[in-house]
Write an enzyme that holds these catalytic residues in place. Structure first.
Site, PDB file in Angstrom:
ATOM      1  N   SER A   1     -17.097  -1.532 -13.641  1.00 57.21           N
ATOM      2  CA  SER A   1     -17.530  -2.969 -14.531  1.00 57.21           C
ATOM      3  C   SER A   1     -18.950  -3.329 -14.324  1.00 57.21           C
ATOM      4  CB  SER A   1     -16.507  -3.820 -14.443  1.00 57.21           C
ATOM      5  OG  SER A   1     -16.252  -4.151 -12.861  1.00 57.21           O
TER       6      SER A   1
ATOM      7  N   CYS B   1      -0.942   6.124  15.323  1.00 59.52           N
ATOM      8  CA  CYS B   1      -2.207   6.885  15.507  1.00 59.52           C
ATOM      9  C   CYS B   1      -1.745   8.200  16.326  1.00 59.52           C
ATOM     10  CB  CYS B   1      -3.162   6.251  16.296  1.00 59.52           C
ATOM     11  SG  CYS B   1      -4.874   7.219  16.807  1.00 59.52           S
TER      12      CYS B   1
ATOM     13  N   GLY C   1     -17.022   4.465 -15.979  1.00 55.27           N
ATOM     14  CA  GLY C   1     -15.845   3.847 -15.614  1.00 55.27           C
ATOM     15  C   GLY C   1     -15.827   2.519 -14.553  1.00 55.27           C
TER      16      GLY C   1
ATOM     17  N   HIS D   1     -14.943   2.674  -0.919  1.00 55.47           N
ATOM     18  CA  HIS D   1     -13.801   1.679  -0.613  1.00 55.47           C
ATOM     19  C   HIS D   1     -12.840   2.302   0.341  1.00 55.47           C
ATOM     20  CE1 HIS D   1     -15.227  -0.949  -4.035  1.00 55.47           C
ATOM     21  NE2 HIS D   1     -16.226  -0.864  -3.003  1.00 55.47           N
TER      22      HIS D   1
ATOM     23  N   VAL E   1      -9.979   4.739  -4.768  1.00 56.53           N
ATOM     24  CA  VAL E   1      -9.252   4.755  -3.397  1.00 56.53           C
ATOM     25  C   VAL E   1      -8.126   5.761  -3.370  1.00 56.53           C
ATOM     26  CG1 VAL E   1     -10.034   2.762  -2.420  1.00 56.53           C
ATOM     27  CG2 VAL E   1      -7.841   2.743  -3.579  1.00 56.53           C
TER      28      VAL E   1
ATOM     29  N   TYR F   1       0.917  -1.316   0.088  1.00 61.43           N
ATOM     30  CA  TYR F   1      -0.060  -0.002   0.011  1.00 61.43           C
ATOM     31  C   TYR F   1       0.961   1.335  -0.175  1.00 61.43           C
ATOM     32  CZ  TYR F   1      -4.424  -2.460   0.106  1.00 61.43           C
ATOM     33  OH  TYR F   1      -5.330  -3.070  -0.331  1.00 61.43           O
TER      34      TYR F   1
ATOM     35  N   ASN G   1     -18.547   4.313 -20.563  1.00 62.37           N
ATOM     36  CA  ASN G   1     -17.566   3.357 -20.606  1.00 62.37           C
ATOM     37  C   ASN G   1     -17.425   2.938 -21.825  1.00 62.37           C
ATOM     38  OD1 ASN G   1     -16.171   0.938 -19.915  1.00 62.37           O
ATOM     39  ND2 ASN G   1     -17.182   1.194 -17.807  1.00 62.37           N
ATOM     40  N   PRO G   2     -16.039   2.865 -22.247  1.00 59.90           N
ATOM     41  CA  PRO G   2     -15.381   2.342 -23.586  1.00 59.90           C
ATOM     42  C   PRO G   2     -15.998   0.873 -24.037  1.00 59.90           C
ATOM     43  CG  PRO G   2     -13.624   2.287 -22.096  1.00 59.90           C
ATOM     44  CD  PRO G   2     -14.836   2.859 -21.477  1.00 59.90           C
TER      45      PRO G   2
END
Length: 248
Positions: A194, A152, A192, A123, A103, A66, A218-219
């Protein structure tokens, strides 16, 4: 429905609800999760990098993954699609709602959520971390000064990536807000994505059930294309420009 009709519906709509997916960020050079699994990361399954079990077994490995993605998204810039959605938000004011499955934080950087409407990140967000102890959320340091895992600032506990992993539920507040917005929309824009991941993929159906016009940008055809009132088969920036009457 023809393009002119879709433009008119969007222009006249008082309430517009938008769902965006990876296709919006693709024009900024951000790969999808699986497309980013190249080189060293190609030998891992998605579940090895993005699940509570993976984090429990090897938090250092998950944070390494990440942290790399965080560096990538901070180098990327919002594209024309992000900008046009911010423009649409300014036009519709508090009648505009945007739910994103992305995200990367690019919608926020483009001004979404600060132009009169509302933005929810279904998300999570790669640029923030969440405390494992007290649930505090904080921005990550600049990539050049970031050594995971972060601590934190409130309680000193270890923080995890602030994203939704495989096997985790979407944040209840964000999902409830999206469901309400799509149920009350005059026009739903599905851009964009699915249409595979639920419950987000079911938002368009809810809008249609309440009488909204649903427009897909969407293409390629998707799992929910058959439901749509109209489709623009193009990438997000050009498709939105067409709908807003701003073709080059």
């Amino acid at each position: 429905m023809k393009l002119a009709d879709a433009r008119a519906a969007l222009r006249e709509a008082r309430h517009v609800a938008v769902l965006t997916g990876a296709g919006v960020s693709a024009e900024s050079g951000i790969p999808t999760f699986r497309d980013a699994q190249t080189g060293h990361w190609a030998r891992f399954r998605p579940e090895d990098l993005a699940s509570p079990g993976a984090y429990f077994r090897d938090p250092a490995l998950v944070w390494e993954w990440y942290a790399g993605r965080y560096r990538d998204v901070t180098r990327a810039q919002p594209n024309g699609g992000h900008a046009l959605l911010t423009q649409l938000e300014r036009e519709k004011g508090d009648g505009f709602f945007l739910a994103t499955q992305n995200v990367d934080g690019l919608h926020t950087r483009a001004g979404s959520g600060a132009a009169g409407g509302q933005l929810v990140e279904l998300h999570g967000n790669l640029t923030t971390a969440r405390c494992e102890v007290c649930d505090w959320t904080a921005d990550l340091p600049a990539p050049d000064h970031f050594t995971p895992p972060p601590s934190c600032p409130d309680c000193g506990g270890r923080m995890r990536p602030n994203v939704v992993w495989f096997g985790e539920d979407l944040p209840e507040t964000a999902l409830a807000a999206a469901a309400t917005a799509f149920a009350g929309a005059d026009v739903a824009l599905i851009i964009g994505t699915s249409g595979v991941v639920y419950p987000a993929a079911g938002l368009a159906a809810e809008a249609l059930r309440r009488g909204a016009v649903a427009i897909e940008v969407n293409p390629v055809e998707t799992n929910i294309s058959w439901q749509m009132t109209f489709a623009v088969r193009d990438v997000a920036s050009r498709g939105l420009a067409a709908l807003l009457g701003q073709e080059p």
